[in-house]
Design a protein around this motif. Structure first.
Motif, PDB file in Angstrom:
ATOM      1  N   GLY A 146       9.783  10.694 -50.214  1.00 34.37           N
ATOM      2  CA  GLY A 146       8.487  11.551 -50.049  1.00 34.37           C
ATOM      3  C   GLY A 146       8.236  10.512 -48.177  1.00 34.37           C
ATOM      4  O   GLY A 146       8.354   8.995 -48.207  1.00 34.37           O
ATOM      5  N   VAL A 147       7.303  11.272 -47.859  1.00 37.97           N
ATOM      6  CA  VAL A 147       6.731  10.461 -46.374  1.00 37.97           C
ATOM      7  C   VAL A 147       5.174  10.983 -46.790  1.00 37.97           C
ATOM      8  O   VAL A 147       4.404  11.396 -46.676  1.00 37.97           O
ATOM      9  CB  VAL A 147       7.201  11.545 -45.453  1.00 37.97           C
ATOM     10  N   ASN A 148       4.863   9.630 -46.603  1.00 42.82           N
ATOM     11  CA  ASN A 148       3.241   9.619 -46.889  1.00 42.82           C
ATOM     12  C   ASN A 148       2.470   9.836 -45.515  1.00 42.82           C
ATOM     13  O   ASN A 148       3.032  10.106 -44.555  1.00 42.82           O
ATOM     14  CB  ASN A 148       2.270   8.179 -46.968  1.00 42.82           C
ATOM     15  N   ILE A 149       1.408  11.270 -45.621  1.00 41.78           N
ATOM     16  CA  ILE A 149       0.361  11.312 -44.649  1.00 41.78           C
ATOM     17  C   ILE A 149      -0.974  11.313 -44.882  1.00 41.78           C
ATOM     18  O   ILE A 149      -1.566  10.246 -44.046  1.00 41.78           O
ATOM     19  CB  ILE A 149       1.113  13.200 -45.046  1.00 41.78           C
ATOM     20  N   SER A 150      -1.587  11.283 -45.490  1.00 38.60           N
ATOM     21  CA  SER A 150      -2.820  11.359 -45.415  1.00 38.60           C
ATOM     22  C   SER A 150      -3.621  11.103 -47.000  1.00 38.60           C
ATOM     23  O   SER A 150      -3.293  11.636 -48.089  1.00 38.60           O
ATOM     24  CB  SER A 150      -4.030  12.109 -45.343  1.00 38.60           C
ATOM     25  N   TYR A 151      -4.648  10.403 -47.588  1.00 39.69           N
ATOM     26  CA  TYR A 151      -5.226   9.924 -48.892  1.00 39.69           C
ATOM     27  C   TYR A 151      -6.115  12.011 -48.560  1.00 39.69           C
ATOM     28  O   TYR A 151      -6.137  12.756 -47.262  1.00 39.69           O
ATOM     29  CB  TYR A 151      -6.464   9.008 -48.385  1.00 39.69           C
ATOM     30  N   ASN A 152      -5.904  12.146 -49.834  1.00 37.70           N
ATOM     31  CA  ASN A 152      -7.812  13.500 -49.715  1.00 37.70           C
ATOM     32  C   ASN A 152      -8.223  13.453 -51.060  1.00 37.70           C
ATOM     33  O   ASN A 152      -8.272  12.362 -51.881  1.00 37.70           O
ATOM     34  CB  ASN A 152      -6.211  14.962 -50.229  1.00 37.70           C
ATOM     35  N   LYS A 208      -9.183  12.755 -56.500  1.00 39.70           N
ATOM     36  CA  LYS A 208      -9.750  11.377 -55.129  1.00 39.70           C
ATOM     37  C   LYS A 208      -8.688  10.437 -55.509  1.00 39.70           C
ATOM     38  O   LYS A 208      -9.328   9.566 -54.952  1.00 39.70           O
ATOM     39  CB  LYS A 208     -10.975  10.394 -56.191  1.00 39.70           C
ATOM     40  N   LYS A 209      -7.069  10.985 -55.673  1.00 41.05           N
ATOM     41  CA  LYS A 209      -6.730  10.030 -56.056  1.00 41.05           C
ATOM     42  C   LYS A 209      -5.159  10.136 -55.146  1.00 41.05           C
ATOM     43  O   LYS A 209      -5.128  11.362 -55.015  1.00 41.05           O
ATOM     44  CB  LYS A 209      -6.019   9.149 -57.145  1.00 41.05           C
ATOM     45  N   GLU A 258      15.069  23.845 -47.339  1.00 42.96           N
ATOM     46  CA  GLU A 258      14.358  24.846 -47.694  1.00 42.96           C
ATOM     47  C   GLU A 258      13.370  24.170 -48.910  1.00 42.96           C
ATOM     48  O   GLU A 258      12.210  24.952 -48.661  1.00 42.96           O
ATOM     49  CB  GLU A 258      15.253  25.745 -47.817  1.00 42.96           C
ATOM     50  N   PHE A 259      13.361  23.416 -48.683  1.00 41.82           N
ATOM     51  CA  PHE A 259      12.453  22.786 -50.588  1.00 41.82           C
ATOM     52  C   PHE A 259      11.608  21.799 -49.990  1.00 41.82           C
ATOM     53  O   PHE A 259      10.993  21.417 -51.051  1.00 41.82           O
ATOM     54  CB  PHE A 259      13.552  22.436 -52.043  1.00 41.82           C
ATOM     55  N   ARG A 260      11.409  21.819 -48.932  1.00 40.99           N
ATOM     56  CA  ARG A 260      10.685  20.401 -48.576  1.00 40.99           C
ATOM     57  C   ARG A 260       9.383  21.232 -48.353  1.00 40.99           C
ATOM     58  O   ARG A 260       9.268  22.299 -47.959  1.00 40.99           O
ATOM     59  CB  ARG A 260      11.234  19.385 -46.540  1.00 40.99           C
ATOM     60  N   HIS A 261       8.102  20.169 -48.966  1.00 43.48           N
ATOM     61  CA  HIS A 261       7.507  20.640 -48.578  1.00 43.48           C
ATOM     62  C   HIS A 261       6.259  19.749 -49.387  1.00 43.48           C
ATOM     63  O   HIS A 261       6.477  18.502 -49.877  1.00 43.48           O
ATOM     64  CB  HIS A 261       6.689  21.840 -50.080  1.00 43.48           C
ATOM     65  N   LEU A 262       4.250  19.867 -49.073  1.00 43.58           N
ATOM     66  CA  LEU A 262       3.578  18.658 -48.806  1.00 43.58           C
ATOM     67  C   LEU A 262       2.319  19.035 -50.322  1.00 43.58           C
ATOM     68  O   LEU A 262       2.976  19.974 -50.610  1.00 43.58           O
ATOM     69  CB  LEU A 262       2.700  19.386 -47.766  1.00 43.58           C
ATOM     70  N   GLU A 263       3.133  18.018 -50.232  1.00 44.97           N
ATOM     71  CA  GLU A 263       2.185  17.877 -52.106  1.00 44.97           C
ATOM     72  C   GLU A 263       1.712  16.589 -52.648  1.00 44.97           C
ATOM     73  O   GLU A 263       2.182  15.254 -51.760  1.00 44.97           O
ATOM     74  CB  GLU A 263       3.140  17.908 -53.354  1.00 44.97           C
ATOM     75  N   ASN A 264       0.334  16.729 -53.343  1.00 43.24           N
ATOM     76  CA  ASN A 264      -0.445  15.307 -53.461  1.00 43.24           C
ATOM     77  C   ASN A 264       0.291  14.422 -54.822  1.00 43.24           C
ATOM     78  O   ASN A 264       0.877  15.569 -55.088  1.00 43.24           O
ATOM     79  CB  ASN A 264      -1.649  15.744 -53.992  1.00 43.24           C
ATOM     80  N   SER A 265       0.915  13.516 -54.163  1.00 41.94           N
ATOM     81  CA  SER A 265       1.966  12.378 -54.729  1.00 41.94           C
ATOM     82  C   SER A 265       0.791  12.558 -56.560  1.00 41.94           C
ATOM     83  O   SER A 265       1.732  12.141 -57.462  1.00 41.94           O
ATOM     84  CB  SER A 265       1.985  11.196 -54.307  1.00 41.94           C
ATOM     85  N   SER A 307       4.248  15.589 -64.307  1.00 37.42           N
ATOM     86  CA  SER A 307       5.313  15.430 -64.465  1.00 37.42           C
ATOM     87  C   SER A 307       5.191  14.997 -65.546  1.00 37.42           C
ATOM     88  O   SER A 307       5.715  14.548 -66.800  1.00 37.42           O
ATOM     89  CB  SER A 307       6.518  14.362 -63.541  1.00 37.42           C
ATOM     90  N   ARG A 308       3.694  13.120 -66.141  1.00 38.09           N
ATOM     91  CA  ARG A 308       3.775  13.023 -67.112  1.00 38.09           C
ATOM     92  C   ARG A 308       3.807  13.964 -68.500  1.00 38.09           C
ATOM     93  O   ARG A 308       4.163  14.201 -70.179  1.00 38.09           O
ATOM     94  CB  ARG A 308       2.561  12.132 -67.049  1.00 38.09           C
TER      95      ARG A 308
END
Length: 288
Positions: free
Chosen positions: A3-9, A90-91, A101-108, A115-116
């Motif tokens: 993963g590559v961190n982009i920004s907090y949201n 908030k996290k 082709e599976f690369r996408h942006l997602e909140n960690s 997944s939990r």
């Protein structure tokens, strides 16, 4: 997968419990309530499963053949009833996952909780291995949430849930003349769901008031109506916390309207019930 961190949201997202996951609805909601601010819960049954899937996966970045494989198991389910849970996150950070082709942006953090839940509630094979028949789906970003809200009939999408000076549920229409006053709680009325009817009654007659000494009554009320008539987020734990830790000055005014000649609580019934039970006579109200 890296993963590559982009920004907090701090964005509006949704989780979707598929039909075979509704058995675990209460447990899943308990997990989400601990980690997020739950905004809205909506039960929904689309007569056309393909239409539901198209709207849920409208922004899916995986190839179409992968989407068909991913959702094939849903067509074997007996019912199309699902439960959408809209939350404010908030996290976490917005992170790129996958390759090619599976690369996408997602909140960690959304990904972690999804997944939990899958690890705990997904079906398993005869050897105990986790199957890919996921009980839950989650949005990757607010654009997906906006699309799903509009699909469910919220014409303004996420705009309807923007924060304001007072925290006002989206279903309450504000008038041009707002009036702040103090009223006797014994004179206030409210609405409760009784069977299939919405009944106008005094606060002392409501399930919310009577449940303070019998929370099982409240639990049954939620189970019967959550996601249908009751779409704002309520839970036994949330109400119990309010009962035990209520501080009058920490809360916004109760929102009221004059309906059929009675000053009626349209938001804040739980607060009024607790105050009435604690023998506090008056409460601040906002006429809308």
């Amino acid at each position: 997968m890296t993963g590559v961190n982009i920004s907090y949201n701090n964005q509006l997202h949704f989780f979707l419990i598929w039909n075979h996951g509704l058995t675990y609805e209460n447990q899943i909601l308990d997990i989400l309530e601990q980690e997020f601010e739950i905004i809205k819960i909506v039960k929904h049954r689309d007569t056309k499963l393909d239409r539901l899937i198209k709207n849920v996966y409208n922004f899916d970045y995986a190839p179409k053949y992968h989407l068909k494989l991913k959702t094939k198991y849903l067509k074997r389910l007996d019912d199309n009833l699902v439960c959408f849970i809209f939350i404010r996150c908030k996290k976490g950070v917005n992170t790129y996952y996958g390759n090619g082709e599976f690369r996408h942006l997602e909140n960690s953090f959304i990904k972690l909780i999804k997944s939990r839940i899958r690890n705990e509630f997904n079906p398993r094979d005869s050897r105990g291995g986790l199957l890919e028949e996921h009980v839950i789906h989650a949005s990757d970003n607010s654009d997906q949430t906006d699309t799903v809200l509009k699909y469910l009939g919220y014409k303004k999408g996420i705009e309807a849930f923007e924060r304001t000076l007072f925290s006002v549920p989206d279903h309450i229409l504000l008038s041009n003349k707002l009036q702040l006053k103090c009223e006797y709680i014994k004179d206030l009325w409210c609405f409760n769901i009784v069977g299939e009817k919405v009944v106008h009654m005094k606060i002392s007659e409501s399930v919310q008031y009577r449940s303070i000494t019998n929370l099982e009554l409240y639990r049954k009320y939620l189970m019967q109506n959550r996601g249908w008539t009751l779409k704002d987020h309520y839970s036994v734990n949330k109400y119990l916390n309010l009962i035990n830790k209520f501080r009058l000055n920490e809360y916004n005014p109760v929102i009221v309207k004059v309906i059929n000649g009675y000053v009626t609580v349209v938001d804040g019934l739980h607060r009024c019930s607790v105050l009435h039970f604690k023998k506090i006579e008056k409460v601040r109200v906002l006429y809308v």
